[in-house]
Scaffold this motif. Structure first.
Motif, short mmCIF file in Angstrom:
data_model
loop_
_atom_site.label_atom_id
_atom_site.label_comp_id
_atom_site.label_asym_id
_atom_site.label_seq_id
_atom_site.Cartn_x
_atom_site.Cartn_y
_atom_site.Cartn_z
N TRP A 192 0.86 -1.18 0.00
CA TRP A 192 0.00 0.00 0.00
C TRP A 192 0.90 1.24 0.00
N VAL B 227 -6.89 -2.83 5.27
CA VAL B 227 -6.54 -1.43 5.46
C VAL B 227 -7.36 -0.49 4.59
N ALA C 84 -10.49 0.24 6.55
CA ALA C 84 -10.13 1.15 7.65
C ALA C 84 -9.92 2.56 7.14
N ASN D 292 0.76 -4.67 4.08
CA ASN D 292 -0.32 -5.01 5.00
C ASN D 292 -1.43 -5.76 4.26
N GLU E 80 0.24 -4.90 12.60
CA GLU E 80 -0.65 -4.44 11.52
C GLU E 80 -1.31 -3.10 11.84
N THR E 81 -1.82 -2.96 13.04
CA THR E 81 -2.53 -1.72 13.39
C THR E 81 -1.61 -0.52 13.41
N ARG F 56 -0.70 0.57 9.90
CA ARG F 56 -1.87 1.19 9.26
C ARG F 56 -2.04 2.63 9.74
N GLU G 220 3.42 0.80 3.05
CA GLU G 220 3.17 -0.17 4.10
C GLU G 220 2.85 -1.52 3.44
N GLU H 109 -2.08 6.35 7.87
CA GLU H 109 -3.20 7.28 7.99
C GLU H 109 -2.76 8.63 8.56
#
Length: 447
Positions: A132, A263, A266, A259, A242-243, A246, A257, A250
């Protein structure tokens, strides 16, 4: 409460109930699919396992070894197949069903259901990591618009991040680098992309230190160290999951990233809520984002993808497709079940097109059937569907080491790999070989 309510439902007219135990996150969707798979012969009922994967695995193992006759269909993490097969906790898939499964399921996910080249579990859903990236920033760095998903190497990620930093832009490359399963996944993806393996096909011998496997391991570790120590890396790099990665994207701190597909969902939710500074235009969807129509989803994705988009998993060697490590879950049948014939029938229904589509749309897990990746409704939710399908082929995917002692092996490898970048790649290979061998030989304490 959900399990209690479901248990209160009656059985089919024959009095047969087929129980399906799956992870807590997937349980609501599976319960709805189970209801549709019920018929006059039997009733299919879904039950949630504990939220923790370790607790879920332990509960299934205890109930099988305890001879629980009410246990029919087991929802297995893809890393559990070898352990459950060797221990006799899962029965072999009947030959005719195995043959049908071979023809209808994507080649990558199919590998996760096998042990010693025989099928013990039917793939239920799958997953693969993508790259991403900030499309708008990449265009600024390269001086030209990004018209198609770039096929980048890890070396190019580092080069582009450095150029972005020189222009005052984001520099971070988000990866799962904390001491947990995500770290094993990152290492295994790089290793397999270089043509290396940790164990042989039997799962009984560690081959990581041999010839081309050692060379691949050194290159994989060199890549990991380069990312971990690159200028502008996340200060909390060795704690990222992962979080965290992400959120780094953001916030606007990351250019790239690696992932899972979740995502995008999200990003839809958080940008519509106004918490993504580089997507202020998404706030106009604030009232729609909870339950958007397909048309609204398409408009949101089109807007997001002008600045945040997806591309294939980074290559190690230019022009050589990467082999990212798959996630997902499979269905197996317990040897203690007294309704095994009906359990296999239920599994066929639980993995048909209707069920697979529900897993994708409701639970956010990519399906294992190739046909669904062309479905217009699915494409509205997953614009990256065809790329996901491309990464789930035989030579564009990898599984984690297929060994009955995988849980211990992964834990021991994580302990050696962490903190990422603090070690010498060449000497660490020997330590990883020792750690993997301890797991195979069942020696030493797991940290």
């Amino acid at each position: 409460m959900a399990a209690t309510l479901l248990a209160g439902c009656g059985a089919g007219s024959s009095g047969i109930t087929i129980s399906v135990y799956v992870g807590a996150d997937s349980a609501p969707t599976v319960a709805r699919a189970a209801e549709k798979c019920s018929n006059s012969e039997y009733k299919v009922v879904g039950y949630p396992l504990p939220k923790s994967a370790d607790d879920a695995r332990l509960q299934l193992a205890r109930r099988v070894t305890g001879g629980d006759k009410t246990l029919d269909v087991l929802g297995l993490d893809v890393t559990w197949t070898a352990e459950f097969a060797q221990a006799g906790w899962a029965v072999k898939v009947p030959a005719e069903l195995a043959a049908r499964t071979e023809k209808r399921v994507l080649a990558g996910p199919l590998k996760t259901g096998k042990f010693n080249d025989e099928l013990y579990a039917i793939p239920a859903w799958t997953n693969t990591q993508l790259l991403w990236y900030r499309k708008d920033v990449l265009a600024k760095v390269t001086g030209k618009p990004v018209t198609s998903p770039p096929k980048l190497t890890w070396a190019q990620l580092l080069e582009l991040s450095a150029k972005s930093g020189a222009q005052g832009g984001p520099t971070q490359i988000g990866v799962t680098a904390a001491q947990y399963e995500g770290l094993t996944v990152w290492f295994n993806s790089l290793l397999e992309s270089e043509g290396g393996k940790i164990v042989d096909e039997t799962g009984k011998n560690v081959v990581l230190g041999d010839g081309k496997n050692r060379e691949a391991a050194v290159k994989a570790l060199q890549t990991m160290k380069s990312v971990a120590t690159a200028p502008g890396h996340d200060p909390s790099f060795t704690q990222t999951m992962e979080t965290e990665i992400r959120l780094g994207m953001e916030r606007g701190s990351a250019l790239f990233e690696v992932n899972w597909p979740f995502v995008l969902s999200a990003m839809q939710q958080n940008s519509a809520a106004g918490s993504v500074p580089f997507l202020p235009e998404m706030t106009k969807f604030a009232a729609d984002v909870k339950k958007p129509t397909n048309d609204q989803l398409k408009k949101m994705n089109e807007l997001i993808r002008k600045k945040f988009d997806f591309a294939p998993f980074p290559q190690v060697a230019p022009g050589v497709p990467a082999r990212p490590t798959m996630g997902g879950g499979n269905y197996a049948v317990s040897p203690t079940s007294i309704h095994q014939e009906q359990a296999w029938k239920a599994i066929e229904c639980l993995t048909n097109e209707e069920s697979e589509k529900a897993y994708g749309l409701d639970a956010g897990t990519p399906p294992v059937l190739p046909s669904l990746y062309d479905d217009p409704e699915y494409l509205a939710v997953y614009p990256m569907a065809k790329l996901i399908r491309d990464q789930l082929q035989e030579n564009t995917s990898s599984v984690r080491p297929v060994t009955p002692v995988y849980q211990a092996m992964s834990t021991l490898l994580q302990a050696k790999l962490s903190p990422v970048g603090s070690w010498d790649p060449d000497s660490l290979v020997d330590e990883l070989v020792t750690a993997a061998s301890k797991a195979i030989d069942q020696k030493g304490l797991v940290p």
